[in-house]
Write a protein that holds these residues in place. Structure first.
Motif, PDB file in Angstrom:
ATOM      1  N   ALA A 336       0.828  -1.207   0.000  1.00  0.00           N
ATOM      2  CA  ALA A 336       0.000   0.000   0.000  1.00  0.00           C
ATOM      3  C   ALA A 336       0.863   1.258   0.000  1.00  0.00           C
ATOM      4  N   VAL A 337       1.918   1.259   0.821  1.00  0.00           N
ATOM      5  CA  VAL A 337       2.812   2.417   0.900  1.00  0.00           C
ATOM      6  C   VAL A 337       3.538   2.614  -0.424  1.00  0.00           C
ATOM      7  N   ALA A 338       4.020   1.520  -1.021  1.00  0.00           N
ATOM      8  CA  ALA A 338       4.714   1.621  -2.304  1.00  0.00           C
ATOM      9  C   ALA A 338       3.802   2.185  -3.388  1.00  0.00           C
ATOM     10  N   ALA A 339       2.504   1.871  -3.285  1.00  0.00           N
ATOM     11  CA  ALA A 339       1.535   2.371  -4.268  1.00  0.00           C
ATOM     12  C   ALA A 339       1.177   3.830  -4.034  1.00  0.00           C
ATOM     13  N   GLY A 340       1.743   4.444  -2.973  1.00  0.00           N
ATOM     14  CA  GLY A 340       1.506   5.859  -2.715  1.00  0.00           C
ATOM     15  C   GLY A 340       0.377   6.145  -1.750  1.00  0.00           C
ATOM     16  N   GLN A 341      -0.195   5.129  -1.167  1.00  0.00           N
ATOM     17  CA  GLN A 341      -1.285   5.345  -0.218  1.00  0.00           C
ATOM     18  C   GLN A 341      -0.734   5.801   1.130  1.00  0.00           C
ATOM     19  N   PRO A 342      -1.443   6.662   1.837  1.00  0.00           N
ATOM     20  CA  PRO A 342      -1.012   7.050   3.183  1.00  0.00           C
ATOM     21  C   PRO A 342      -1.231   5.898   4.158  1.00  0.00           C
ATOM     22  N   LEU A 343      -0.477   5.892   5.242  1.00  0.00           N
ATOM     23  CA  LEU A 343      -0.659   4.864   6.255  1.00  0.00           C
ATOM     24  C   LEU A 343      -2.103   4.861   6.747  1.00  0.00           C
ATOM     25  N   PRO A 344      -2.702   3.695   6.896  1.00  0.00           N
ATOM     26  CA  PRO A 344      -4.109   3.629   7.294  1.00  0.00           C
ATOM     27  C   PRO A 344      -4.333   3.787   8.800  1.00  0.00           C
ATOM     28  N   LEU A 345      -3.248   3.986   9.552  1.00  0.00           N
ATOM     29  CA  LEU A 345      -3.397   4.148  10.999  1.00  0.00           C
ATOM     30  C   LEU A 345      -2.331   5.101  11.513  1.00  0.00           C
ATOM     31  N   SER A 346      -2.615   5.695  12.685  1.00  0.00           N
ATOM     32  CA  SER A 346      -1.665   6.576  13.347  1.00  0.00           C
ATOM     33  C   SER A 346      -1.022   5.831  14.505  1.00  0.00           C
ATOM     34  N   GLN A 347      -0.060   6.482  15.152  1.00  0.00           N
ATOM     35  CA  GLN A 347       0.613   5.826  16.272  1.00  0.00           C
ATOM     36  C   GLN A 347      -0.368   5.462  17.380  1.00  0.00           C
ATOM     37  N   ASP A 348      -1.335   6.298  17.631  1.00  0.00           N
ATOM     38  CA  ASP A 348      -2.296   6.028  18.705  1.00  0.00           C
ATOM     39  C   ASP A 348      -3.179   4.821  18.404  1.00  0.00           C
ATOM     40  N   ASP A 349      -3.243   4.433  17.131  1.00  0.00           N
ATOM     41  CA  ASP A 349      -4.069   3.275  16.763  1.00  0.00           C
ATOM     42  C   ASP A 349      -3.344   1.941  16.964  1.00  0.00           C
ATOM     43  N   VAL A 350      -2.030   1.991  17.234  1.00  0.00           N
ATOM     44  CA  VAL A 350      -1.237   0.764  17.352  1.00  0.00           C
ATOM     45  C   VAL A 350      -1.411   0.177  18.749  1.00  0.00           C
ATOM     46  N   THR A 351      -1.929  -1.029  18.814  1.00  0.00           N
ATOM     47  CA  THR A 351      -2.124  -1.729  20.082  1.00  0.00           C
ATOM     48  C   THR A 351      -1.475  -3.096  20.015  1.00  0.00           C
ATOM     49  N   LEU A 352      -0.716  -3.442  21.056  1.00  0.00           N
ATOM     50  CA  LEU A 352      -0.073  -4.747  21.139  1.00  0.00           C
ATOM     51  C   LEU A 352      -0.901  -5.649  22.039  1.00  0.00           C
ATOM     52  N   THR A 353      -1.329  -6.769  21.496  1.00  0.00           N
ATOM     53  CA  THR A 353      -2.201  -7.690  22.230  1.00  0.00           C
ATOM     54  C   THR A 353      -1.514  -9.039  22.407  1.00  0.00           C
ATOM     55  N   GLY A 354      -1.336  -9.458  23.643  1.00  0.00           N
ATOM     56  CA  GLY A 354      -0.765 -10.764  23.922  1.00  0.00           C
ATOM     57  C   GLY A 354       0.721 -10.819  23.647  1.00  0.00           C
ATOM     58  N   HIS A 355       1.207 -12.026  23.383  1.00  0.00           N
ATOM     59  CA  HIS A 355       2.639 -12.255  23.195  1.00  0.00           C
ATOM     60  C   HIS A 355       2.831 -13.263  22.062  1.00  0.00           C
ATOM     61  N   SER A 356       3.899 -13.070  21.281  1.00  0.00           N
ATOM     62  CA  SER A 356       4.180 -13.962  20.156  1.00  0.00           C
ATOM     63  C   SER A 356       5.657 -14.334  20.146  1.00  0.00           C
ATOM     64  N   ILE A 357       5.953 -15.592  19.840  1.00  0.00           N
ATOM     65  CA  ILE A 357       7.329 -16.089  19.800  1.00  0.00           C
ATOM     66  C   ILE A 357       7.515 -16.895  18.518  1.00  0.00           C
ATOM     67  N   GLU A 358       8.680 -16.735  17.912  1.00  0.00           N
ATOM     68  CA  GLU A 358       8.999 -17.423  16.655  1.00  0.00           C
ATOM     69  C   GLU A 358      10.265 -18.254  16.813  1.00  0.00           C
ATOM     70  N   ALA A 359      10.256 -19.450  16.254  1.00  0.00           N
ATOM     71  CA  ALA A 359      11.449 -20.303  16.186  1.00  0.00           C
ATOM     72  C   ALA A 359      11.807 -20.528  14.729  1.00  0.00           C
ATOM     73  N   ARG A 360      13.053 -20.307  14.401  1.00  0.00           N
ATOM     74  CA  ARG A 360      13.522 -20.552  13.042  1.00  0.00           C
ATOM     75  C   ARG A 360      13.983 -22.003  12.922  1.00  0.00           C
ATOM     76  N   VAL A 361      13.483 -22.689  11.932  1.00  0.00           N
ATOM     77  CA  VAL A 361      13.876 -24.076  11.690  1.00  0.00           C
ATOM     78  C   VAL A 361      14.961 -24.078  10.618  1.00  0.00           C
ATOM     79  N   TYR A 362      16.182 -24.424  11.047  1.00  0.00           N
ATOM     80  CA  TYR A 362      17.339 -24.438  10.152  1.00  0.00           C
ATOM     81  C   TYR A 362      17.708 -25.860   9.763  1.00  0.00           C
ATOM     82  N   ALA A 363      18.299 -26.011   8.588  1.00  0.00           N
ATOM     83  CA  ALA A 363      18.876 -27.287   8.174  1.00  0.00           C
ATOM     84  C   ALA A 363      20.281 -27.361   8.755  1.00  0.00           C
TER      85      ALA A 363
END
Length: 706
Positions: A336-363
């Motif tokens: 959307a940003v690359a297409a020239g659209q303005p950000l659809p939210l402001s800083q006050d709209d950003v909410t962090l809910t819960g917790h997330s964890i990632e594991a990378r699976v390597y060969a």
């Protein structure tokens, strides 16, 4: 939890552009990130174009895309890294946008400029921002102009070794040597002793020149008990800049991340707001556009004293944890940003809910010093469940080689809190299977149980400190029994009337009627059965290293053998296994084509999933030559970087002989015997696993061809 920062609008805004719809986007990448981007394009009604090398002709990202274009040989430098081929593929398919993913050309300013010159939207920042942030010296100067805190050090173009050595005492030991170009830990060295600095600088320059084509270095003071915390920022073409909270990335090995999470368990709300604002200022300092990540080094004991480290001008591998806690699709925002659209939210709209964890699976094989692995993926099982997401670039039949990055997939959990996210990720990893290729899943599960990890007491050296205590997870006996009884049941109809049908009189220590070996080497297990699938006595025992598969004395061929009364019954698609009166259900799938040429048994139960190669004959004996060998063979496929000894030179035991690179890591091969060395390869050669590299003529005049 809300992520807050100050102003949303850049003081110096980039050139605005009217919005244009992107109808077709070419993904200039491969593997899991290409698949992940294509899925978002599809969700947004955008036609996707994949590119592929010879090695990736039937890769998942090729099958997933609407159109795919062949761009050359398997080597990345002849395909994925050739700008003209990527631009040509975009023009040939009518693509009006190119998403670079991460790695390859994603932080190449020339590529961004080539896209602009071709009238194709580069889904990333301007070339000027890539140039500035791609050089750590200019990046440091840019952010310091916006009062973003940086680590004490010496940083300017063209610093000589003498200047760096002279400045080090004033900076304060330990110091960190860093290359001006590139990242990923290449050319980065921590130096405690001033006497070791000159040699470390020589090594760092060689590594930086080889990896980035630029040997410029600078020095920073090494921060005690550092934590690696990064902030996700997004900026549009209209001057708006916001951050989406931070990610904790301190669990890393050799500067390569393994486990990441959002938010960081270290930061409070005030520090989160401050570090977020600093990240936005870093983006503003270069007129940034798109999604980017500002990385900080944070003292564990004083998190309010964070320091700018670098900015990655692309999407990060670990971006899913931010998506999980914000509910936002970062790829969709990029488009959307690359297409020239303005950000659809402001800083006050950003909410962090819960917790997330990632594991990378390597060969890779953690039990063998994290050596890269490879081969054919015979079976992939991706975990499912509440709060579980998998980003993968492999499928059954995928070929894993040393030509590309060893990361195969990412397993991501989301929970109401950190504890729930940890538990969900552990269970998901237990259900993750990549058969045919060694992976680090057990090691990731081991990390999640480390007390400091459970408590969130992290630092960038923790993983290396605890890795020494890792041993491969022991497979439960009942899993071996399930696999063995499944094997027995599959062949039972043809064995009616066999003398091993009745177990009467059979005791532990006497020859068993059926002996099935799973695995090889020190991890090999022998399962001995007398009886029928419905009524059997079973011994499970670890094979003692040094004994061959032909050992006649079963009592000596087992370490602490365990005896069970067991039976197995088909129950729908599953096998009900009763072991000493305890019944469990397993799904047992038999697949072929393992590296050993035998069957593999994929056993899934309520406590996890295991892959057990069944081998007809296993040799676990150690080499008869206990004093070492003159053989010097490639332990894996890769490339020869340097010869550490001269042709015809005398070498002692332990002397370095060659340096080879495989899957983005350097490996030094050393002499096992003293003698005279001659080489069969040269720097730049591509070698296969077990290929002859050198011959050492020992002091006694014996030759060992390698």
């Amino acid at each position: 939890m809300t992520a807050t920062a100050g102003e949303n609008t850049a003081t110096t805004s980039p050139t605005s552009a009217s919005a244009r719809e992107l109808a077709t986007v070419l993904v200039a990448n491969r593997g899991e990130i290409a698949c992940r981007i294509i899925r978002t394009l599809r969700d947004n009604g955008i036609r996707s174009v994949a590119v592929y090398s010879d090695a990736d002709a039937d890769a998942p990202h090729v099958r997933l895309a609407d159109v795919a274009v062949h761009i050359g040989p398997s080597a990345a430098r002849e395909s994925y890294l050739v700008i003209d081929k990527i631009i040509g593929a975009a023009k040939a398919t009518g693509a009006d946008g190119i998403h670079p993913g991460y790695g390859f050309l994603s932080e190449n300013a020339d590529f961004a400029a080539a896209c602009e010159n071709a009238g194709i939207e580069f889904i990333g920042p301007p070339a000027s921002a890539i140039n500035t942030m791609g050089d750590k010296i200019s990046a440091r100067a840019a952010v310091e102009a916006r009062d973003v805190p940086t680590v004490p050090g010496l940083s300017r173009p063209g610093l000589s070794d003498e200047e760096l050595i002279a400045a080090a005492p004033g900076i304060g030991f330990p110091v960190l040597i860093k290359p001006s170009a590139g990242g990923g830990g290449k050319g980065m060295h921590r130096v405690e002793d001033p006497a070791a600095l000159p040699g470390a600088l020589v090594t760092a320059r060689r590594e930086a020149a080889g990896a980035f084509g630029d040997d410029s270095l600078f020095l920073e003071h090494f921060v005690d008990t550092p934590r690696h915390i990064e902030v996700q920022v997004v900026a549009d073409k209209h001057g708006n800049v916001i951050h989406l909270g931070e990610r904790e990335c301190s669990l890393q090995r050799r500067h390569q991340k393994v486990i990441e999470e959002a938010p960081s368990p270290l930061l409070d709300e005030a520090t989160r707001a401050a570090i977020g604002e600093a990240a936005c200022d870093a983006a503003r300092s270069v007129g940034y556009v798109g999604a980017g990540t500002v990385e900080f080094i944070v003292p564990a004991k004083e998190p309010e004293k964070f320091y700018f480290m670098e900015m990655n001008t692309r999407l990060q591998v670990e971006h899913p944890v931010t998506e999980q806690v914000t509910g936002l699709d970062l790829v969709a925002l990029q488009v959307a940003v690359a297409a020239g659209q303005p950000l659809p939210l402001s800083q006050d709209d950003v909410t962090l809910t819960g917790h997330s964890i990632e594991a990378r699976v390597y060969a890779e094989d953690p039990a063998a010093g994290f050596l890269p692995t490879g081969g054919t993926v015979t079976k992939v099982i991706e975990p499912t469940g509440v709060g579980i997401r998998v980003d993968s670039g492999i499928a059954d039949g995928s070929e894993i080689s040393s030509l590309y990055d060893p990361m195969l997939m990412k397993v991501i959990s989301h929970g109401a809190d950190r504890t729930q996210a940890l538990e969900r990720l552990d269970r998901a990893l237990a259900d993750t299977v990549v058969a045919g290729v060694g992976v680090n899943v057990d090691f990731c599960r081991y990390l999640l149980q480390v007390p400091q990890v459970r408590a969130g007491d992290l630092d960038t050296g923790l993983l290396d400190r605890v890795a020494e205590g890792f041993t491969a997870t022991r497979t439960p006996d009942d899993v071996y029994i399930a696999a063995a009884l499944s094997w027995l049941q599959r062949r039972w109809p043809s064995a009616q009337g066999s003398p091993w049908q009745t177990p009467d009189g059979w005791r532990s220590g006497t020859p068993a009627a059926q002996r099935i070996r799973f695995g090889a080497g020190e991890s090999s297990q022998l399962v001995s059965i007398v009886g029928t699938p419905e009524r059997a006595e079973v011994i499970v025992g670890d094979i003692v290293a040094g004994l061959s598969a032909e050992a006649d004395d079963e009592a000596t061929a087992h370490a602490e053998p365990r005896t069970y009364a067991a039976s197995a019954f088909v129950d729908g698609e599953r096998l009900r296994v009763v072991c000493d009166g305890i019944a469990r259900h397993y799904l047992v799938e038999v697949i072929g084509g393992s590296a050993a040429g035998a069957e593999e048994y994929v056993v899934s139960g309520d406590s996890g999933t295991w892959v057990l190669p069944r081998t007809e004959v296993v040799t676990t004996g150690a080499d008869d030559d206990a004093t070492g060998s003159g053989a010097v063979r490639a332990p894996m496929p890769g490339a020869i970087i340097a010869l550490a000894a001269d042709e015809g030179a005398r070498v002692e035991v332990g002397d370095p002989l060659l340096v080879m690179e495989a899957m983005k890591m350097e490996h030094t091969l050393t002499a096992e015997v003293a003698g005279t060395v001659s080489f069969a390869v040269a720097p730049g050669d591509q070698v296969t696993g077990d290929q002859q590299l050198a011959t050492i003529t020992s002091d006694e005049g014996d030759e060992a061809e390698a």
